[in-house]
Motif scaffolding. Structure first.
Motif, mmCIF file in Angstrom:
data_model
loop_
_atom_site.group_PDB
_atom_site.id
_atom_site.type_symbol
_atom_site.label_atom_id
_atom_site.label_comp_id
_atom_site.label_asym_id
_atom_site.label_seq_id
_atom_site.Cartn_x
_atom_site.Cartn_y
_atom_site.Cartn_z
ATOM 1 N N VAL A 1 0.768 -1.257 0.039
ATOM 2 C CA VAL A 1 -0.103 -0.066 -0.082
ATOM 3 C C VAL A 1 0.808 1.333 0.057
ATOM 4 N N ASN A 2 0.376 2.166 -1.040
ATOM 5 C CA ASN A 2 1.153 3.467 -0.461
ATOM 6 C C ASN A 2 0.163 4.488 0.094
ATOM 7 N N VAL A 3 0.572 5.278 0.812
ATOM 8 C CA VAL A 3 0.012 6.199 1.759
ATOM 9 C C VAL A 3 0.092 7.677 1.526
ATOM 10 N N VAL A 4 -0.594 8.404 1.236
ATOM 11 C CA VAL A 4 -0.635 10.010 1.257
ATOM 12 C C VAL A 4 -1.282 10.776 2.312
ATOM 13 N N TRP A 5 -1.170 11.952 2.489
ATOM 14 C CA TRP A 5 -1.813 12.541 3.518
ATOM 15 C C TRP A 5 -1.457 12.194 4.861
ATOM 16 N N ALA A 6 -0.737 11.577 5.230
ATOM 17 C CA ALA A 6 -0.244 11.032 6.496
ATOM 18 C C ALA A 6 0.672 11.852 7.194
ATOM 19 N N THR A 7 1.217 12.968 6.606
ATOM 20 C CA THR A 7 2.293 13.685 7.502
ATOM 21 C C THR A 7 1.671 15.269 7.223
ATOM 22 N N GLY A 8 2.575 16.106 7.995
ATOM 23 C CA GLY A 8 1.985 17.512 8.007
ATOM 24 C C GLY A 8 0.982 17.558 9.019
ATOM 25 N N ARG A 9 0.625 19.033 9.147
ATOM 26 C CA ARG A 9 -0.545 19.292 10.111
ATOM 27 C C ARG A 9 -0.151 18.989 11.499
ATOM 28 N N ARG A 10 -0.818 18.034 12.154
ATOM 29 C CA ARG A 10 -0.446 17.578 13.557
ATOM 30 C C ARG A 10 0.680 16.810 13.838
ATOM 31 N N THR B 1 1.867 12.889 12.657
ATOM 32 C CA THR B 1 2.817 12.373 11.761
ATOM 33 C C THR B 1 3.692 11.204 12.044
ATOM 34 N N ILE B 2 4.100 11.647 13.528
ATOM 35 C CA ILE B 2 5.126 10.739 13.919
ATOM 36 C C ILE B 2 4.622 9.397 14.430
ATOM 37 N N THR B 3 3.339 9.164 14.763
ATOM 38 C CA THR B 3 2.680 8.065 14.861
ATOM 39 C C THR B 3 2.499 7.507 13.704
ATOM 40 N N ASN B 4 2.075 7.934 12.518
ATOM 41 C CA ASN B 4 1.832 7.386 11.191
ATOM 42 C C ASN B 4 3.082 6.585 10.779
ATOM 43 N N ILE B 5 3.913 7.365 10.870
ATOM 44 C CA ILE B 5 5.316 6.993 10.219
ATOM 45 C C ILE B 5 6.036 5.754 11.082
ATOM 46 N N THR B 6 5.896 5.987 12.436
ATOM 47 C CA THR B 6 6.674 4.990 13.335
ATOM 48 C C THR B 6 5.705 3.606 13.309
ATOM 49 N N ASN B 7 4.375 3.672 13.111
ATOM 50 C CA ASN B 7 3.612 2.703 13.475
ATOM 51 C C ASN B 7 3.704 1.566 12.374
ATOM 52 N N ILE B 8 4.372 1.930 11.102
ATOM 53 C CA ILE B 8 4.481 1.073 10.195
ATOM 54 C C ILE B 8 5.399 -0.101 10.473
ATOM 55 N N VAL B 9 6.219 -0.232 11.423
ATOM 56 C CA VAL B 9 7.106 -1.345 11.782
ATOM 57 C C VAL B 9 6.368 -2.482 12.326
ATOM 58 N N SER B 10 5.356 -2.413 12.756
ATOM 59 C CA SER B 10 4.642 -3.417 13.391
ATOM 60 C C SER B 10 3.856 -4.296 12.101
ATOM 61 N N TYR B 11 3.909 -3.806 10.953
ATOM 62 C CA TYR B 11 3.306 -4.338 9.802
ATOM 63 C C TYR B 11 4.370 -5.144 8.774
ATOM 64 N N SER C 1 9.121 13.571 0.603
ATOM 65 C CA SER C 1 9.993 12.514 0.967
ATOM 66 C C SER C 1 8.930 11.212 0.852
ATOM 67 N N LYS C 2 9.977 10.089 1.033
ATOM 68 C CA LYS C 2 9.307 8.737 0.627
ATOM 69 C C LYS C 2 9.826 7.946 1.893
ATOM 70 N N VAL C 3 8.969 7.430 2.683
ATOM 71 C CA VAL C 3 9.603 6.613 3.889
ATOM 72 C C VAL C 3 9.097 5.097 3.809
ATOM 73 N N PHE C 4 9.760 4.325 4.001
ATOM 74 C CA PHE C 4 9.389 2.754 4.262
ATOM 75 C C PHE C 4 10.541 2.045 5.115
ATOM 76 N N LEU C 5 10.059 1.117 5.592
ATOM 77 C CA LEU C 5 10.801 0.145 6.422
ATOM 78 C C LEU C 5 11.792 -1.001 5.510
ATOM 79 N N ILE D 1 13.775 3.177 14.495
ATOM 80 C CA ILE D 1 12.767 3.238 15.460
ATOM 81 C C ILE D 1 13.352 2.532 16.803
ATOM 82 N N GLY D 2 13.821 3.198 17.857
ATOM 83 C CA GLY D 2 14.340 2.506 19.026
ATOM 84 C C GLY D 2 15.824 2.455 18.610
ATOM 85 N N LYS D 3 16.362 1.253 18.883
ATOM 86 C CA LYS D 3 17.891 1.266 18.642
ATOM 87 C C LYS D 3 18.001 0.247 17.587
ATOM 88 N N VAL D 4 18.740 0.502 16.473
ATOM 89 C CA VAL D 4 19.183 -0.530 15.345
ATOM 90 C C VAL D 4 20.611 -0.834 15.681
#
Length: 220
Positions: A106-115, A119-129, A142-146, A166-169
């Motif tokens: 899936v591609n996701v748009v409109w998930a950054t900016g504003r609050r 933004t932080i939650t939307n980007i960091t939560n992708i690791v659980s998937y 930008s383009k962000v992916f795990l 995300i945390g320590k790598v």
């Protein structure tokens, strides 16, 4: 922008339109070019309809006086998915929906900016998937992916790249970056790999042994 699309095959990524800052018409057009399956989060639906985009699924908790039924006629056929679970964000619930339907990417748009918290939650939560859905978050900058444990991709010289742990790598090694890493660690809040860049035209290799590492390709 076209108001109709056809899903060509199961390999095309779906598209989620969240409710952050809008992206350009150009980026949206590129993502819609291959006619993806479009999921819109509830609070974004009015903005999306103004762009004449055909929506397949309207999803959310429908808080307050939000009435999803009024959109069924405007977007027929439209699937309305009520997700009242308050333990997850609407974006996470959209990911869960796509996984249940058998989507792999899936591609996701409109998930950054504003609050900023969103933004932080939307980007960091992708690791659980990591093991269930390939997620790419895009905006005009930008383009962000795990990253998998070993990543190889061809880039042009001077392409800006950031490595965000995300945390320590641990055990990060790179090839063809201006500021190389050699079996090193990055920790969010202490040391990250922000504002690196590609050294020469060619393959960039990024390896890591432990942890969740995001790659941000920057367009500025």
């Amino acid at each position: 922008m076209s108001s109709h699309h056809i899903v060509r095959d199961d390999q095309e990524p779906a598209l989620i339109i969240a409710n952050g800052a809008s992206c350009s018409f150009e980026l949206l057009g590129q993502l819609l070019e291959w006619s993806p399956f479009v999921v819109v989060l509830d609070n974004a639906i009015e903005r999306v309809l103004q762009l004449d985009i055909k929506v397949d699924v309207l999803l959310g908790d429908f808080d307050g006086d939000f009435n999803p039924e009024i959109y069924k006629e405007k977007q027929f056929p439209l699937e309305v998915v009520h997700t009242p679970n308050q333990d997850k964000t609407d974006l996470e619930k959209a990911f869960d929906y796509l996984i249940e339907k058998g989507h792999k990417a899936v591609n996701v748009v409109w998930a950054t900016g504003r609050r900023t918290d969103h933004t932080i939650t939307n980007i960091t939560n992708i690791v659980s998937y990591r093991n269930s859905l390939k997620i790419v978050i895009l905006d005009d900058h930008s383009k962000v992916f795990l990253l998998p444990n070993t990543f190889n991709k061809w880039y042009t010289k001077n392409t800006p790249i950031s490595l965000i742990p995300i945390g320590k790598v641990n055990g990060i090694s790179t090839k063809n970056l201006k500021y190389p890493l050699n079996n090193e660690s990055l920790t969010i809040g202490y040391r990250t790999g922000s504002s690196n860049e590609v050294l020469e035209d060619g393959i960039v290799t990024i390896e890591h042994q432990e942890g969740d590492l995001l790659l941000m390709e920057c367009f500025d």
